[in-house]
Design a protein around this motif. Structure first.
Motif, mmCIF file in Angstrom:
data_model
loop_
_atom_site.group_PDB
_atom_site.id
_atom_site.type_symbol
_atom_site.label_atom_id
_atom_site.label_comp_id
_atom_site.label_asym_id
_atom_site.label_seq_id
_atom_site.Cartn_x
_atom_site.Cartn_y
_atom_site.Cartn_z
ATOM 1 N N UNK B 204 -62.838 -33.738 38.761
ATOM 2 C CA UNK B 204 -63.921 -32.779 39.012
ATOM 3 C C UNK B 204 -64.850 -32.749 37.794
ATOM 4 N N UNK B 205 -64.220 -32.706 36.614
ATOM 5 C CA UNK B 205 -65.001 -32.698 35.376
ATOM 6 C C UNK B 205 -65.887 -33.943 35.272
ATOM 7 N N UNK B 206 -65.305 -35.113 35.589
ATOM 8 C CA UNK B 206 -66.091 -36.350 35.506
ATOM 9 C C UNK B 206 -67.265 -36.291 36.490
ATOM 10 N N UNK B 207 -66.989 -35.768 37.671
ATOM 11 C CA UNK B 207 -68.052 -35.667 38.679
ATOM 12 C C UNK B 207 -69.179 -34.748 38.199
ATOM 13 N N UNK B 208 -68.806 -33.659 37.552
ATOM 14 C CA UNK B 208 -69.821 -32.749 36.997
ATOM 15 C C UNK B 208 -70.591 -33.465 35.884
ATOM 16 N N UNK B 209 -69.839 -34.195 35.062
ATOM 17 C CA UNK B 209 -70.471 -34.902 33.951
ATOM 18 C C UNK B 209 -71.479 -35.943 34.459
ATOM 19 N N UNK B 210 -71.117 -36.635 35.540
ATOM 20 C CA UNK B 210 -72.044 -37.633 36.103
ATOM 21 C C UNK B 210 -73.355 -36.959 36.491
ATOM 22 N N UNK B 330 -73.478 -35.620 27.159
ATOM 23 C CA UNK B 330 -73.080 -36.884 27.779
ATOM 24 C C UNK B 330 -74.305 -37.733 28.060
ATOM 25 N N UNK B 331 -74.162 -39.016 27.826
ATOM 26 C CA UNK B 331 -75.263 -39.933 28.119
ATOM 27 C C UNK B 331 -74.689 -41.313 28.416
ATOM 28 N N UNK B 332 -75.572 -42.193 28.918
ATOM 29 C CA UNK B 332 -75.096 -43.529 29.277
ATOM 30 C C UNK B 332 -74.692 -44.306 28.036
ATOM 31 N N UNK B 333 -73.638 -45.110 28.198
ATOM 32 C CA UNK B 333 -73.213 -46.017 27.140
ATOM 33 C C UNK B 333 -74.307 -47.037 26.890
ATOM 34 N N UNK B 334 -74.345 -47.537 25.668
ATOM 35 C CA UNK B 334 -75.286 -48.581 25.338
ATOM 36 C C UNK B 334 -74.768 -49.943 25.803
ATOM 37 N N UNK B 335 -73.532 -50.214 25.410
ATOM 38 C CA UNK B 335 -72.950 -51.524 25.676
ATOM 39 C C UNK B 335 -71.773 -51.319 26.617
ATOM 40 N N UNK B 340 -70.891 -41.935 27.715
ATOM 41 C CA UNK B 340 -70.208 -41.665 26.457
ATOM 42 C C UNK B 340 -70.652 -40.286 25.977
ATOM 43 N N UNK B 341 -70.142 -39.862 24.808
ATOM 44 C CA UNK B 341 -70.517 -38.527 24.341
ATOM 45 C C UNK B 341 -71.421 -38.611 23.123
ATOM 46 N N UNK B 342 -72.146 -37.527 22.896
ATOM 47 C CA UNK B 342 -72.929 -37.396 21.673
ATOM 48 C C UNK B 342 -71.990 -36.869 20.586
ATOM 49 N N UNK B 343 -71.628 -37.733 19.656
ATOM 50 C CA UNK B 343 -70.629 -37.375 18.636
ATOM 51 C C UNK B 343 -71.105 -36.272 17.703
ATOM 52 N N UNK B 344 -72.405 -36.002 17.699
ATOM 53 C CA UNK B 344 -72.919 -34.940 16.835
ATOM 54 C C UNK B 344 -72.738 -33.564 17.461
ATOM 55 N N UNK B 351 -64.093 -30.969 24.077
ATOM 56 C CA UNK B 351 -63.740 -31.268 25.472
ATOM 57 C C UNK B 351 -62.845 -32.508 25.531
ATOM 58 N N UNK B 352 -63.230 -33.530 24.768
ATOM 59 C CA UNK B 352 -62.446 -34.761 24.818
ATOM 60 C C UNK B 352 -61.058 -34.595 24.224
ATOM 61 N N UNK B 353 -60.968 -33.830 23.136
ATOM 62 C CA UNK B 353 -59.646 -33.609 22.540
ATOM 63 C C UNK B 353 -58.738 -32.874 23.514
ATOM 64 N N UNK B 354 -59.297 -31.882 24.224
ATOM 65 C CA UNK B 354 -58.488 -31.113 25.167
ATOM 66 C C UNK B 354 -57.960 -32.022 26.273
#
Lengths: 135, 368
Positions: B204-210, B330-335, B340-344, B351-354
């Motif tokens: 569900x989370x991934x679907x929301x993220x998309x 969240x944004x599209x991966x480059x390669x 992927x996530x914005x590390x800043x 969210x990812x650690x959880x």
């Protein structure tokens, strides 16, 4: 549904928030963005552009002050459903002030009055064309 | 077919394929983690670069396969040796493939410097204000089906609690034998359903993220790229919903094998078929759709003379996005294909650690 684009140029000398204001006003002028239409929230627009929240907020606050948009707590950002306030004396005055340095500079650069007016006509035509495309 | 061969086929080959062909699946405005003008993508120079990348990663894949087979023939039959060997070889493989990527990333940067692409062209960004008004993903209500299956599993488990043997298998080795058991209790019989709930929530989370991920419209051809992007999101959303439902069904099947006697072969075949289908599906989707929908054909072609905003400086090594000014999580991966996530953004990291902590923690906590 047609796409309404906000187009920003990051190398331009013009600050991003003024570009944003101009793009949204242009969209309304071309009737691409209609009265009552929802605009993206500050956060969502800032994220999509990839800029600071404050930049978008500054642009929205300015647009709100000038009567282009309303910012509701629940309904979000909406283009003024009652239409944009008509040009009044204050507006005319500020328009004159904005034009002043532009005219001054073109005179210094040796531009003819009719060429300057020709530009104005062309810009007006651009917006009319934009309107017709919508319909 | 023995288990090592199956592993090779099911895991390694898809990994090799996605490694080798990633440069062909990215957006046409990116090459080895460097942003480029769209037409440069099809220049002979970049074509050559991609070909050489396929060759080098291909050689790496072959070497890995040979090592893998050699080890198997020489005969490391002991469970621990296999695990250690696999860990080493997979880490080495990942390390080497990243080195290869870095080499091409550097070459690409040099090329970009040479041609001065970003200096000579107007860099712009396009945002569609109505983008989020349209349907970007399929409804999360589809996951209700998975929740119902899970609920059914729990009810069945308690209905037939007495039939469940006193010990439940927790772990299998490579020969399909059970290596770890858990004593039957209300806690341990609920491991599967709880994992199901966790996975459904994750999907569900991934679907929301998309749906939420950053809007990325190519400046050269906004209409086309916008259309591609919507289809890209919808397809992956459908994939996530389908995979999530299939995964739930598979977990239910495993849970049922605790209660009812099931053919041992079926116990191997069903998860295998599932994994093969999921990986083939993902690869097929990557090939047909491409990153951001870049491989989709659309009727629209109107080429402007502008390029996307050059944001290379925010992409560390071309793969890690770190931009303090960007509020997007969240944004599209480059390669590669996906997001992927914005590390800043600390929230993205939290969210990812959880997600990872729960994945590791749930079986550990309940298994004891």
């Amino acid at each position: 549904m047609i796409d309404v684009y906000i187009n920003l140029n990051f190398e331009s000398k013009e600050p991003i928030y003024t570009q944003l204001i101009h793009q949204i006003i242009a969209g309304i002028a071309k009737e691409e963005i209609l009265p009552g239409e929802r605009l993206p929230s500050v956060r969502s627009l800032a994220a999509d552009i990839g800029i600071n929240l404050h930049t978008v907020n500054k642009a929205y606050q300015q647009l709100k002050q000038d009567g282009f948009i309303l910012i509701h707590r629940q309904r979000g950002v909406v283009v003024n459903p009652e239409g944009i306030p008509k040009a009044d004396e204050t507006y005319m005055e500020s328009l004159k002030n904005t034009l002043h340095p532009l005219v001054a500079e073109s005179i210094c650069r040796g531009m003819e009055e009719k060429d300057f007016l020709q530009f104005c006509t062309e810009v007006f035509a651009e917006f009319k064309k934009g309107k017709e495309k919508e319909k | 077919m023995n288990i090592m061969m199956i592993l090779l086929l099911v895991i390694l080959i898809p990994v090799f394929i996605s490694l080798m062909f990633t440069p062909y699946w990215t957006r046409k405005t990116e090459s080895f983690g460097v942003s480029i003008p769209e037409e440069a993508y099809s220049s002979t120079e970049l074509k050559g670069l991609r070909k050489r990348y396929v060759q080098m990663t291909g050689i790496l894949s072959i070497v890995t396969t040979v090592l893998f087979l050699l080890f198997y023939l020489v005969g490391g039959k002991d469970e621990n040796t296999i695990v250690i060997f696999l860990t080493i070889i997979i880490s080495l493989f990942m390390f080497c493939s990243f080195l290869i990527y870095l080499k091409f990333h550097r070459d690409m940067k040099i090329l970009k410097e040479k041609y001065q692409w970003s200096k000579t062209r107007s860099q712009q960004i396009f945002i569609d204000t109505r983008f989020r008004e349209q349907k970007l993903t399929y409804s999360n209500l589809w996951f209700l089906l998975s929740f119902m299956i899970t609920l059914g599993t729990i009810l069945l488990t308690f209905q037939f609690y007495d039939q469940i043997p006193m010990q439940i298998p927790m772990q299998y080795n490579f020969s399909g034998e059970i290596t770890n058991w858990a004593n039957k209790s209300y806690q341990t019989v609920l491991i599967m359903p709880i994992m199901q709930v966790y996975l459904i929530l994750l999907f569900v989370f991934i679907n929301v993220m998309i749906a939420r991920a950053k809007q990325q419209v190519s400046a050269k051809n906004p209409d086309k790229s916008l259309q591609q992007n919507v289809i890209f999101r919808r397809r992956w959303s459908a994939y996530i919903i389908l995979t999530g439902t299939a995964l739930t069904l598979m977990f239910t099947f495993i849970q049922l094998t605790f209660i009812f006697p099931v053919n041992a072969q079926l116990l191997i075949i069903i998860p295998l078929v599932f994994s093969v289908a999921v990986t083939i599906g993902a690869i097929a989707l990557a090939i047909t759709t491409g990153q951001g929908g870049s491989r989709l054909r659309t009727g629209i072609t109107k080429d402007g003379d502008v390029i996307d905003r050059d944001d290379d400086r925010y992409w560390k090594l071309g793969v890690l996005y770190f931009n303090k000014n960007d509020p997007s999580l969240f944004l599209e991966k480059r390669f590669g294909v996906g997001w992927t996530i914005n590390l800043a953004r600390p929230l993205a990291l939290i969210i990812f650690s959880i997600i990872i902590l729960l994945a590791v923690g749930i079986p550990l906590l309940l298994g004891n």
